[in-house]
Scaffold this motif. Structure first.
Motif, PDB file in Angstrom:
ATOM      1  N   SER A 257       0.841  -1.187   0.000  1.00 48.04           N
ATOM      2  CA  SER A 257       0.000   0.000   0.000  1.00 48.04           C
ATOM      3  C   SER A 257       0.879   1.240   0.000  1.00 48.04           C
ATOM      4  O   SER A 257       1.828   1.344   0.796  1.00 48.04           O
ATOM      5  CB  SER A 257      -0.908   0.003   1.236  1.00 48.04           C
ATOM      6  N   CYS A 258       0.587   2.169  -0.898  1.00 48.77           N
ATOM      7  CA  CYS A 258       1.368   3.404  -0.976  1.00 48.77           C
ATOM      8  C   CYS A 258       1.179   4.212   0.307  1.00 48.77           C
ATOM      9  O   CYS A 258       0.053   4.426   0.776  1.00 48.77           O
ATOM     10  CB  CYS A 258       0.921   4.229  -2.183  1.00 48.77           C
ATOM     11  N   GLY A 259       2.283   4.663   0.895  1.00 51.38           N
ATOM     12  CA  GLY A 259       2.234   5.402   2.152  1.00 51.38           C
ATOM     13  C   GLY A 259       1.582   6.758   2.042  1.00 51.38           C
ATOM     14  O   GLY A 259       1.191   7.341   3.059  1.00 51.38           O
ATOM     15  N   ASP A 260       1.429   7.302   0.822  1.00 52.89           N
ATOM     16  CA  ASP A 260       0.806   8.619   0.646  1.00 52.89           C
ATOM     17  C   ASP A 260      -0.641   8.512   0.175  1.00 52.89           C
ATOM     18  O   ASP A 260      -1.561   8.962   0.857  1.00 52.89           O
ATOM     19  CB  ASP A 260       1.621   9.452  -0.346  1.00 52.89           C
ATOM     20  N   CYS A 261      -0.857   7.888  -0.992  1.00 49.47           N
ATOM     21  CA  CYS A 261      -2.207   7.849  -1.559  1.00 49.47           C
ATOM     22  C   CYS A 261      -2.977   6.588  -1.203  1.00 49.47           C
ATOM     23  O   CYS A 261      -4.184   6.533  -1.413  1.00 49.47           O
ATOM     24  CB  CYS A 261      -2.140   8.007  -3.079  1.00 49.47           C
ATOM     25  N   GLY A 262      -2.282   5.544  -0.698  1.00 51.40           N
ATOM     26  CA  GLY A 262      -2.961   4.327  -0.287  1.00 51.40           C
ATOM     27  C   GLY A 262      -3.276   3.363  -1.402  1.00 51.40           C
ATOM     28  O   GLY A 262      -3.943   2.346  -1.170  1.00 51.40           O
ATOM     29  N   HIS A 263      -2.813   3.610  -2.628  1.00 51.19           N
ATOM     30  CA  HIS A 263      -3.081   2.704  -3.743  1.00 51.19           C
ATOM     31  C   HIS A 263      -2.397   1.359  -3.524  1.00 51.19           C
ATOM     32  O   HIS A 263      -1.306   1.277  -2.949  1.00 51.19           O
ATOM     33  CB  HIS A 263      -2.590   3.320  -5.049  1.00 51.19           C
ATOM     34  N   SER A 264      -3.048   0.279  -4.032  1.00 52.19           N
ATOM     35  CA  SER A 264      -2.485  -1.074  -3.948  1.00 52.19           C
ATOM     36  C   SER A 264      -1.419  -1.239  -5.022  1.00 52.19           C
ATOM     37  O   SER A 264      -1.615  -0.822  -6.174  1.00 52.19           O
ATOM     38  CB  SER A 264      -3.583  -2.128  -4.133  1.00 52.19           C
ATOM     39  N   LEU A 265      -0.318  -1.896  -4.654  1.00 50.98           N
ATOM     40  CA  LEU A 265       0.815  -2.057  -5.567  1.00 50.98           C
ATOM     41  C   LEU A 265       1.378  -3.466  -5.449  1.00 50.98           C
ATOM     42  O   LEU A 265       1.309  -4.096  -4.395  1.00 50.98           O
ATOM     43  CB  LEU A 265       1.924  -1.041  -5.255  1.00 50.98           C
ATOM     44  N   CYS A 266       1.962  -3.954  -6.551  1.00 55.91           N
ATOM     45  CA  CYS A 266       2.670  -5.226  -6.513  1.00 55.91           C
ATOM     46  C   CYS A 266       4.145  -4.963  -6.214  1.00 55.91           C
ATOM     47  O   CYS A 266       4.592  -3.814  -6.151  1.00 55.91           O
ATOM     48  CB  CYS A 266       2.525  -5.965  -7.847  1.00 55.91           C
ATOM     49  N   HIS A 267       4.901  -6.039  -6.073  1.00 58.69           N
ATOM     50  CA  HIS A 267       6.313  -5.911  -5.722  1.00 58.69           C
ATOM     51  C   HIS A 267       7.092  -5.168  -6.805  1.00 58.69           C
ATOM     52  O   HIS A 267       8.006  -4.395  -6.501  1.00 58.69           O
ATOM     53  CB  HIS A 267       6.910  -7.303  -5.502  1.00 58.69           C
ATOM     54  N   ASP A 268       6.742  -5.402  -8.073  1.00 58.86           N
ATOM     55  CA  ASP A 268       7.488  -4.768  -9.161  1.00 58.86           C
ATOM     56  C   ASP A 268       7.156  -3.291  -9.318  1.00 58.86           C
ATOM     57  O   ASP A 268       7.976  -2.524  -9.847  1.00 58.86           O
ATOM     58  CB  ASP A 268       7.203  -5.493 -10.480  1.00 58.86           C
ATOM     59  N   CYS A 269       5.974  -2.869  -8.887  1.00 56.63           N
ATOM     60  CA  CYS A 269       5.562  -1.482  -9.091  1.00 56.63           C
ATOM     61  C   CYS A 269       5.803  -0.587  -7.878  1.00 56.63           C
ATOM     62  O   CYS A 269       5.830   0.634  -8.014  1.00 56.63           O
ATOM     63  CB  CYS A 269       4.084  -1.418  -9.484  1.00 56.63           C
ATOM     64  N   GLU A 270       5.932  -1.164  -6.698  1.00 55.84           N
ATOM     65  CA  GLU A 270       6.170  -0.325  -5.511  1.00 55.84           C
ATOM     66  C   GLU A 270       7.608   0.181  -5.517  1.00 55.84           C
ATOM     67  O   GLU A 270       8.522  -0.505  -5.950  1.00 55.84           O
ATOM     68  CB  GLU A 270       5.857  -1.108  -4.228  1.00 55.84           C
ATOM     69  N   VAL A 271       7.787   1.431  -5.048  1.00 53.83           N
ATOM     70  CA  VAL A 271       9.095   2.079  -4.978  1.00 53.83           C
ATOM     71  C   VAL A 271       9.316   2.530  -3.541  1.00 53.83           C
ATOM     72  O   VAL A 271       8.407   3.088  -2.915  1.00 53.83           O
ATOM     73  CB  VAL A 271       9.182   3.291  -5.937  1.00 53.83           C
ATOM     74  N   ARG A 272      10.503   2.305  -3.043  1.00 57.80           N
ATOM     75  CA  ARG A 272      10.788   2.656  -1.655  1.00 57.80           C
ATOM     76  C   ARG A 272      11.298   4.090  -1.552  1.00 57.80           C
ATOM     77  O   ARG A 272      12.134   4.528  -2.345  1.00 57.80           O
ATOM     78  CB  ARG A 272      11.837   1.712  -1.072  1.00 57.80           C
ATOM     79  N   GLY A 275      14.252   7.882   2.193  1.00 59.86           N
ATOM     80  CA  GLY A 275      14.372   8.271   3.594  1.00 59.86           C
ATOM     81  C   GLY A 275      13.779   7.263   4.556  1.00 59.86           C
ATOM     82  O   GLY A 275      14.491   6.621   5.322  1.00 59.86           O
ATOM     83  N   CYS A 276      12.461   7.046   4.503  1.00 54.78           N
ATOM     84  CA  CYS A 276      11.783   6.162   5.458  1.00 54.78           C
ATOM     85  C   CYS A 276      11.726   4.720   4.984  1.00 54.78           C
ATOM     86  O   CYS A 276      11.374   3.824   5.756  1.00 54.78           O
ATOM     87  CB  CYS A 276      10.379   6.659   5.738  1.00 54.78           C
ATOM     88  N   GLU A 277      12.052   4.487   3.689  1.00 56.11           N
ATOM     89  CA  GLU A 277      12.066   3.147   3.101  1.00 56.11           C
ATOM     90  C   GLU A 277      10.698   2.478   3.120  1.00 56.11           C
ATOM     91  O   GLU A 277      10.584   1.256   3.079  1.00 56.11           O
ATOM     92  CB  GLU A 277      13.096   2.248   3.799  1.00 56.11           C
ATOM     93  N   GLU A 278       9.632   3.246   3.157  1.00 54.70           N
ATOM     94  CA  GLU A 278       8.286   2.699   3.082  1.00 54.70           C
ATOM     95  C   GLU A 278       7.851   2.627   1.619  1.00 54.70           C
ATOM     96  O   GLU A 278       8.295   3.419   0.785  1.00 54.70           O
ATOM     97  CB  GLU A 278       7.308   3.579   3.867  1.00 54.70           C
ATOM     98  N   PRO A 279       6.970   1.634   1.263  1.00 61.17           N
ATOM     99  CA  PRO A 279       6.534   1.505  -0.136  1.00 61.17           C
ATOM    100  C   PRO A 279       5.634   2.664  -0.556  1.00 61.17           C
ATOM    101  O   PRO A 279       4.783   3.116   0.212  1.00 61.17           O
ATOM    102  CB  PRO A 279       5.776   0.176  -0.148  1.00 61.17           C
ATOM    103  N   HIS A 280       5.825   3.127  -1.778  1.00 63.40           N
ATOM    104  CA  HIS A 280       5.011   4.186  -2.365  1.00 63.40           C
ATOM    105  C   HIS A 280       4.862   3.906  -3.851  1.00 63.40           C
ATOM    106  O   HIS A 280       5.627   3.140  -4.440  1.00 63.40           O
ATOM    107  CB  HIS A 280       5.668   5.567  -2.178  1.00 63.40           C
TER     108      HIS A 280
END
Length: 359
Positions: A257-272, A275-280
């Motif tokens: 889940s994107c830390g800003d907009c909350g969109h669902s993402l797969c492993h290939d599409c999520e970007v860390r 700084g905080c290393e959270e998926p976006h």
């Protein structure tokens, strides 16, 4: 009994001829190995060496004899196995017996087909339904030109309802048109070898109508649903998500889940975020104006990441210190004398004169 048609009779003749050829080949005995004569010569050579006390030559002759003896032993063992493979009853099934088998198929199956050119005999089963899952009818195709092979048939789904996780699995026990025979393997080999074709097809049909939960290619519980393209597991429709970028289906354990907009993402599409290393998602990350690394909105302040902000602050402080050291010292300008009226100056001058005269 209705008179069999010409195609059936021609198929029966071809199948009969094939069985006859297989039996003729099985009856052929392999001759004794050629190395038997060489072994006898090597034995005589070894005896002569021993009689004349030829030590070195005798050692060489003994080694050659041992090599030949080992090779002949292997060849004799193979010949013995070939002899054991000869059928007890060497007579192949007759044309009449094969014809009766083919006629019986029409009483057991909805459809029977003969392809004389391709040498294929096929039957169509009833619809197969296992544990409420409709798999449709199957066609069992026997290639009579390959009767000597271990598995000269294939099982073809006519209305494929494949497993979600593997499109090659059309039945829990059929993969790539090959049946997992299980305990029926020996029975099928014996029926086919004896020419009991109707029973051969019936055994396969019975296997197709049976579900063994201990050894399926795909379990019936996982037959339908949604295939998670992250881990490959099948999950119920209500437990799946879709990646907002590439639109693939994901189970709950593989979705980010994107830390800003909350969109669902797969492993290939999520970007860390650096700084905080959270998926976006990539749209919610911005490059730092200093280092050009990408950061989320929480980690990027006034266009700079925390590290670049600290670096800029230190640089600003150093510039202030340098300015203080190089600038000239400030002097206070003299205060201008206050203006005194002219009358007051005259009185002051008279007083100073009087004070200067002696008494």
């Amino acid at each position: 009994m209705p008179r069999p048609d010409r195609t059936l009779l021609r198929a029966a003749q071809q199948i009969t001829d094939r069985y006859a050829a297989i039996h003729r080949r099985e009856l052929v005995l392999k001759p004794p190995p050629d190395d038997l004569m060489a072994l006898q010569r090597a034995w005589h050579r070894l005896q002569l060496c021993r009689q004349h006390n030829l030590t070195i030559v005798g050692q060489q002759a003994a080694a050659a004899y041992q090599r030949l003896l080992s090779r002949v032993a292997i060849q004799l063992n193979c010949a013995a196995q070939n002899t054991n493979a000869i059928p007890v009853d060497p007579s192949p099934p007759s044309f009449g017996e094969i014809s009766e088998e083919l006629i019986s198929l029409s009483d057991e199956f909805p459809a029977v087909r003969f392809d004389l050119q391709e040498q294929i005999l096929s039957v169509t089963t009833d619809r197969i339904e296992l544990n409420g899952t409709d798999l449709g009818p199957f066609e069992i195709e026997l290639d009579w030109s390959s009767l000597a092979n271990s598995s000269p048939y294939k099982v073809v789904a006519l209305e494929p309802h494949s497993a979600v996780s593997n499109s090659h699995v059309t039945h829990p026990h059929v993969q790539s048109e090959t049946l997992c025979e299980g305990n029926a393997e020996e029975v099928l080999r014996r029926r086919l070898k004896e020419g009991r074709l109707c029973e051969f097809f019936l055994v396969i049909s019975n296997v197709l109508q049976t579900y063994n939960s201990g050894s399926p290619y795909v379990d019936l519980d996982d037959w339908e649903g949604i295939l998670c393209e992250g881990c490959g597991n099948t999950v119920p429709d209500e437990e799946t998500n879709r990646c907002q970028d590439c639109r693939i289906s994901l189970c709950q354990e593989c979705v980010y889940s994107c830390g800003d907009c909350g969109h669902s993402l797969c492993h290939d599409c999520e970007v860390r975020c650096t700084g905080c290393e959270e998926p976006h998602c990539s749209r919610c990350l911005e490059p730092c104006e200093g280092c050009q690394e990408t950061f989320c909105s929480q980690c990027l302040n006034t266009g700079l990441c925390p590290n670049c902000q600290e670096t800029q602050l230190e640089s600003d402080n150093d510039e202030d210190d340098l300015e203080t050291e190089t600038s000239p010292a400030k002097t206070t300008p003299p205060t201008p004398a206050e203006e005194v009226p002219e009358a007051d100056l005259k009185v002051l001058s008279d007083c100073l004169v009087e004070a200067a005269l002696p008494a």
